[in-house]
Motif scaffolding. Structure first.
Motif, PDB file in Angstrom:
ATOM      1  N   ASP A 156      13.301  -7.774   2.364  1.00 51.20           N
ATOM      2  CA  ASP A 156      12.920  -8.818   1.415  1.00 51.20           C
ATOM      3  C   ASP A 156      11.537  -8.594   0.821  1.00 51.20           C
ATOM      4  OD1 ASP A 156      15.334 -10.058   1.758  1.00 51.20           O
ATOM      5  OD2 ASP A 156      14.592 -11.622   3.104  1.00 51.20           O
ATOM      6  N   VAL A 157      10.568  -8.142   1.629  1.00 50.14           N
ATOM      7  CA  VAL A 157       9.211  -7.952   1.095  1.00 50.14           C
ATOM      8  C   VAL A 157       9.113  -6.672   0.267  1.00 50.14           C
ATOM      9  CG1 VAL A 157       8.111  -9.290   2.930  1.00 50.14           C
ATOM     10  CG2 VAL A 157       8.348  -6.812   3.187  1.00 50.14           C
ATOM     11  N   SER A 158      10.020  -5.721   0.477  1.00 51.60           N
ATOM     12  CA  SER A 158      10.028  -4.492  -0.320  1.00 51.60           C
ATOM     13  C   SER A 158      10.801  -4.675  -1.624  1.00 51.60           C
ATOM     14  CB  SER A 158      10.659  -3.344   0.473  1.00 51.60           C
ATOM     15  OG  SER A 158      10.009  -3.146   1.700  1.00 51.60           O
ATOM     16  N   TYR A 159      11.742  -5.574  -1.625  1.00 52.49           N
ATOM     17  CA  TYR A 159      12.676  -5.745  -2.735  1.00 52.49           C
ATOM     18  C   TYR A 159      12.030  -6.103  -4.074  1.00 52.49           C
ATOM     19  CZ  TYR A 159      15.962  -8.478  -5.568  1.00 52.49           C
ATOM     20  OH  TYR A 159      16.683  -9.010  -6.607  1.00 52.49           O
ATOM     21  N   PRO A 160      11.059  -7.044  -4.154  1.00 51.08           N
ATOM     22  CA  PRO A 160      10.544  -7.438  -5.476  1.00 51.08           C
ATOM     23  C   PRO A 160       9.996  -6.270  -6.298  1.00 51.08           C
ATOM     24  CG  PRO A 160       9.833  -9.006  -3.814  1.00 51.08           C
ATOM     25  CD  PRO A 160      10.443  -7.854  -3.083  1.00 51.08           C
ATOM     26  N   SER A 161       9.276  -5.363  -5.667  1.00 46.85           N
ATOM     27  CA  SER A 161       8.722  -4.216  -6.399  1.00 46.85           C
ATOM     28  C   SER A 161       9.822  -3.282  -6.891  1.00 46.85           C
ATOM     29  CB  SER A 161       7.758  -3.440  -5.499  1.00 46.85           C
ATOM     30  OG  SER A 161       6.642  -4.231  -5.151  1.00 46.85           O
ATOM     31  N   PHE A 162      10.898  -3.161  -6.121  1.00 45.52           N
ATOM     32  CA  PHE A 162      12.014  -2.308  -6.522  1.00 45.52           C
ATOM     33  C   PHE A 162      12.821  -2.965  -7.637  1.00 45.52           C
ATOM     34  CE2 PHE A 162      16.467  -0.895  -5.795  1.00 45.52           C
ATOM     35  CZ  PHE A 162      16.301   0.459  -6.040  1.00 45.52           C
ATOM     36  N   PHE A 163      13.035  -4.248  -7.544  1.00 45.44           N
ATOM     37  CA  PHE A 163      13.845  -4.998  -8.513  1.00 45.44           C
ATOM     38  C   PHE A 163      13.325  -4.822  -9.931  1.00 45.44           C
ATOM     39  CE2 PHE A 163      14.358  -9.011 -10.880  1.00 45.44           C
ATOM     40  CZ  PHE A 163      15.737  -9.100 -10.938  1.00 45.44           C
TER      41      PHE A 163
ATOM     42  N   LEU B 131      11.668   2.268   2.226  1.00 50.16           N
ATOM     43  CA  LEU B 131      11.525   1.194   3.207  1.00 50.16           C
ATOM     44  C   LEU B 131      12.753   0.294   3.209  1.00 50.16           C
ATOM     45  CD1 LEU B 131       7.779   0.284   2.543  1.00 50.16           C
ATOM     46  CD2 LEU B 131       8.705   1.598   4.451  1.00 50.16           C
ATOM     47  N   MET B 132      13.320   0.037   2.017  1.00 48.02           N
ATOM     48  CA  MET B 132      14.544  -0.754   1.945  1.00 48.02           C
ATOM     49  C   MET B 132      15.699  -0.031   2.622  1.00 48.02           C
ATOM     50  SD  MET B 132      14.096  -2.039  -1.998  1.00 48.02           S
ATOM     51  CE  MET B 132      15.652  -2.926  -2.060  1.00 48.02           C
ATOM     52  N   ILE B 133      15.767   1.277   2.441  1.00 51.74           N
ATOM     53  CA  ILE B 133      16.816   2.060   3.087  1.00 51.74           C
ATOM     54  C   ILE B 133      16.662   2.002   4.607  1.00 51.74           C
ATOM     55  CG2 ILE B 133      17.718   4.402   3.405  1.00 51.74           C
ATOM     56  CD1 ILE B 133      16.901   4.937   0.480  1.00 51.74           C
ATOM     57  N   LEU B 134      15.437   2.160   5.098  1.00 49.45           N
ATOM     58  CA  LEU B 134      15.188   2.096   6.540  1.00 49.45           C
ATOM     59  C   LEU B 134      15.531   0.724   7.096  1.00 49.45           C
ATOM     60  CD1 LEU B 134      11.819   4.075   6.812  1.00 49.45           C
ATOM     61  CD2 LEU B 134      14.089   4.809   7.605  1.00 49.45           C
ATOM     62  N   ALA B 135      15.239  -0.334   6.332  1.00 47.33           N
ATOM     63  CA  ALA B 135      15.569  -1.694   6.778  1.00 47.33           C
ATOM     64  C   ALA B 135      17.076  -1.862   6.912  1.00 47.33           C
ATOM     65  CB  ALA B 135      15.005  -2.717   5.792  1.00 47.33           C
ATOM     66  N   ASP B 136      17.843  -1.325   5.960  1.00 47.18           N
ATOM     67  CA  ASP B 136      19.301  -1.390   6.053  1.00 47.18           C
ATOM     68  C   ASP B 136      19.817  -0.603   7.251  1.00 47.18           C
ATOM     69  OD1 ASP B 136      20.017  -3.081   4.000  1.00 47.18           O
ATOM     70  OD2 ASP B 136      20.227  -1.504   2.499  1.00 47.18           O
TER      71      ASP B 136
ATOM     72  N   GLY C 239       0.798  -1.222   0.000  1.00 49.13           N
ATOM     73  CA  GLY C 239       0.000   0.000   0.000  1.00 49.13           C
ATOM     74  C   GLY C 239       0.829   1.268   0.000  1.00 49.13           C
ATOM     75  N   GLN C 240       2.166   1.132   0.019  1.00 54.61           N
ATOM     76  CA  GLN C 240       3.052   2.292   0.044  1.00 54.61           C
ATOM     77  C   GLN C 240       3.623   2.552  -1.356  1.00 54.61           C
ATOM     78  OE1 GLN C 240       3.025   3.719   3.166  1.00 54.61           O
ATOM     79  NE2 GLN C 240       1.692   1.951   3.546  1.00 54.61           N
ATOM     80  N   THR C 241       3.901   3.793  -1.641  1.00 58.88           N
ATOM     81  CA  THR C 241       4.494   4.135  -2.938  1.00 58.88           C
ATOM     82  C   THR C 241       6.012   4.257  -2.861  1.00 58.88           C
ATOM     83  OG1 THR C 241       4.137   6.490  -2.467  1.00 58.88           O
ATOM     84  CG2 THR C 241       2.439   5.336  -3.744  1.00 58.88           C
TER      85      THR C 241
ATOM     86  N   LYS D 222      17.619   6.393  -8.819  1.00 65.02           N
ATOM     87  CA  LYS D 222      16.364   7.073  -9.163  1.00 65.02           C
ATOM     88  C   LYS D 222      15.510   6.136 -10.010  1.00 65.02           C
ATOM     89  CE  LYS D 222      17.928  10.633  -7.030  1.00 65.02           C
ATOM     90  NZ  LYS D 222      17.459  10.899  -5.652  1.00 65.02           N
ATOM     91  N   ALA D 223      14.886   5.190  -9.341  1.00 60.12           N
ATOM     92  CA  ALA D 223      14.062   4.211 -10.031  1.00 60.12           C
ATOM     93  C   ALA D 223      12.624   4.705 -10.123  1.00 60.12           C
ATOM     94  CB  ALA D 223      14.113   2.867  -9.295  1.00 60.12           C
ATOM     95  N   ASP D 224      11.883   4.124 -11.056  1.00 57.87           N
ATOM     96  CA  ASP D 224      10.463   4.445 -11.168  1.00 57.87           C
ATOM     97  C   ASP D 224       9.744   4.035  -9.885  1.00 57.87           C
ATOM     98  OD1 ASP D 224      10.892   5.316 -13.751  1.00 57.87           O
ATOM     99  OD2 ASP D 224      10.456   3.350 -14.625  1.00 57.87           O
ATOM    100  N   THR D 225       8.727   4.776  -9.529  1.00 63.81           N
ATOM    101  CA  THR D 225       7.959   4.458  -8.325  1.00 63.81           C
ATOM    102  C   THR D 225       6.920   3.389  -8.644  1.00 63.81           C
ATOM    103  OG1 THR D 225       8.215   6.694  -7.478  1.00 63.81           O
ATOM    104  CG2 THR D 225       6.446   5.365  -6.528  1.00 63.81           C
ATOM    105  N   PRO D 226       7.009   2.211  -8.028  1.00 61.95           N
ATOM    106  CA  PRO D 226       6.006   1.182  -8.291  1.00 61.95           C
ATOM    107  C   PRO D 226       4.643   1.609  -7.754  1.00 61.95           C
ATOM    108  CG  PRO D 226       7.429   0.515  -6.489  1.00 61.95           C
ATOM    109  CD  PRO D 226       8.004   1.778  -7.052  1.00 61.95           C
ATOM    110  N   PRO D 227       3.581   1.194  -8.405  1.00 59.79           N
ATOM    111  CA  PRO D 227       2.246   1.625  -7.962  1.00 59.79           C
ATOM    112  C   PRO D 227       1.876   1.041  -6.610  1.00 59.79           C
ATOM    113  CG  PRO D 227       2.071  -0.076  -9.642  1.00 59.79           C
ATOM    114  CD  PRO D 227       3.521   0.281  -9.558  1.00 59.79           C
ATOM    115  N   ALA D 228       1.084   1.784  -5.870  1.00 59.74           N
ATOM    116  CA  ALA D 228       0.570   1.275  -4.598  1.00 59.74           C
ATOM    117  C   ALA D 228      -0.676   0.444  -4.857  1.00 59.74           C
ATOM    118  CB  ALA D 228       0.241   2.427  -3.665  1.00 59.74           C
ATOM    119  N   ALA D 229      -0.923  -0.516  -3.993  1.00 58.04           N
ATOM    120  CA  ALA D 229      -2.106  -1.358  -4.127  1.00 58.04           C
ATOM    121  C   ALA D 229      -3.368  -0.566  -3.792  1.00 58.04           C
ATOM    122  CB  ALA D 229      -1.982  -2.567  -3.198  1.00 58.04           C
ATOM    123  N   ASP D 230      -4.470  -1.045  -4.336  1.00 56.71           N
ATOM    124  CA  ASP D 230      -5.770  -0.447  -4.011  1.00 56.71           C
ATOM    125  C   ASP D 230      -6.090  -0.734  -2.540  1.00 56.71           C
ATOM    126  OD1 ASP D 230      -8.322   0.450  -3.839  1.00 56.71           O
ATOM    127  OD2 ASP D 230      -9.136  -0.794  -5.450  1.00 56.71           O
TER     128      ASP D 230
END
Length: 420
Positions: free
Chosen positions: A125-132, A81-86, A74-76, A194-202
């Motif tokens: 790990d749960v944030s990574y797939p959308s960023f990848f 979030l990956m940075i905060l996890a690191d 649900g986050q854009t 500077k990656a594209d922002t993945p869409p947030a879920a409905d």
């Protein structure tokens, strides 16, 4: 057969920058993987149940990954979030040299550090797939995963030796600081991409329904359902065996610690080779068959170890050969399977499905270890290893119930269930 996957340019690309950050982080992880148990056992005189609890706390956060994954979907700003996890993992690890230098190091703190490190890993790990998927084109998924797995395998080959030398030179708590700095380096690198922002879920549906939707999506999706069933079966029985391998090697095969370490190093080389050649294997036999081959090859070499009987050199070669073939197989499976999962999961469902997948897949590991210990006592070490080899390899049968064996390459579109 024409090439089915494309080689990914690295220099000057977003993926190249990310790959560099992950390489440094992976080598840092090998230091902590060696240092944390040494701090517990050598410095804090931990008993078996205490070291087991430390391991459990590191894995425990994965049980929350469906909930966290739903929130992440649900986050854009998944990159943040990956940075905060690191950063979370870095701060947790940095507390160890601080308390060591002030003579306040305690087992309770080590438990907290293990738990926070596990939370950070799960969140990453749960944030990574959308960023990848924002870093590379679909046609390069296999090559990108191969590159990431190659450097990860290299860290398992050289990392323990580097970590051991550092621990010997500066002590385990101080060596952990290097892993903390590797996480800060990874966070800095990701912050520069500077990656594209993945869409947030409905988010119209209630949160609870969205949590359930992640697992429901996997259950309805023939490819993801078979992939999860196969992964969980393999990991359950492999961890049942892993709980016994060192004990078996030492007490039954009569191998010394040095011989066991040498054999495990051979296994890491197998993983490295598997990561390097995975893309070529996919191009020759196809994506689906590569995944099938890896699924069969990962657990089955345990049978070689189960029947090993001879001189110490013969036994050491049996352990090394088992680890080599198994490491080679798991790289074929992971690279192909991770690329396929990335291709068939809609953007709005990535973190939810990743969280649900991880909760089942990783949740099977400690349970498998407990079952392995029980079976080892009940029927003996050799029969347990042989059972794990047979039933673990049988996990590839789940794939036959899906379209996976017939896939030549990464699918061009998501054509199964749509996101809820």
């Amino acid at each position: 057969m024409p090439e089915t996957t494309k080689t990914l340019p690295v220099k000057g690309t977003k993926f190249g920058l990310f790959w560099m950050g992950q390489t440094v982080s992976q080598f840092g992880d090998r230091i902590s993987a060696l240092a944390l148990p040494l701090i517990a056992v050598v410095m804090l005189h931990a008993q078996a149940e205490q070291t087991a609890l430390l391991t459990a706390l590191i894995w425990l956060p994965n049980l929350l990954s469906p909930v966290v994954g739903t929130w992440v979907d649900g986050q854009t700003h998944k990159r943040r979030l990956m940075i905060l996890a690191d950063v979370l993992r870095a701060l947790a690890l940095l507390s160890l040299p601080v308390t060591y230098l002030t003579s306040h190091l305690a087992m309770g703190q080590l438990y907290v550090v293990g738990l926070l490190a596990g939370i950070g890993q799960m969140a990453f790990d749960v944030s990574y797939p959308s960023f990848f998927v924002t870093l590379i084109p679909r046609s390069s998924y296999v090559d990108a995963n191969s590159k990431l797995s190659t450097t990860r395998s290299m860290s398992f080959v050289a990392g323990p030796a580097i970590g051991g030398a550092l621990i010997q030179a500066v002590s385990a708590p101080v060596a952990v600081a290097l892993d903390a700095f590797s996480f800060l380096f990874s966070a800095t690198v990701i912050g520069r991409i500077k990656a594209d922002t993945p869409p947030a879920a409905d988010r119209k549906l209630p949160f609870r329904q969205r949590v359930v939707a992640g697992m429901a999506f996997i259950r309805r999706h023939s490819i993801l359902r078979a992939s999860l069933a196969c992964s969980t079966t393999m990991n359950f029985f492999m961890f049942a065996a892993q709980a016994l391998i060192i004990l078996f090697a030492n007490t039954v095969l009569r191998l010394s610690a040095g011989e066991i370490g040498f054999a495990l190093g051979i296994g890491a080389v197998g993983g490295l080779i598997g990561a390097v050649v995975a893309r070529r294997v996919v191009n020759v036999v196809g994506l689906g068959r590569t995944i099938m081959l890896g699924a069969a090859l990962y657990p089955s070499p345990l049978a070689l170890l189960a029947v090993a009987h001879g001189s110490q050199w013969t036994n050491a070669l049996a352990l090394g050969g088992m680890e080599f073939l198994s490491g080679f197989g798991v790289m074929l499976f992971d690279i192909g399977n991770n690329s396929l999962r990335a291709a068939v999961t809609p953007d709005a469902m990535r973190s939810r499905t990743s969280g649900a997948y991880s909760a089942v897949n990783y949740g099977s590991r400690p349970l498998g270890a407990l079952v392995g210990g029980w079976l080892g006592t009940a029927i003996g070490l050799r029969p347990t290893l042989l059972t794990a080899a047979i039933l673990g390899a049988a996990g590839c049968l789940w794939l036959l119930l899906s379209p996976i064996p017939g896939l030549a390459t990464v699918p061009e579109s998501v054509n199964e269930p749509t996101a809820t």
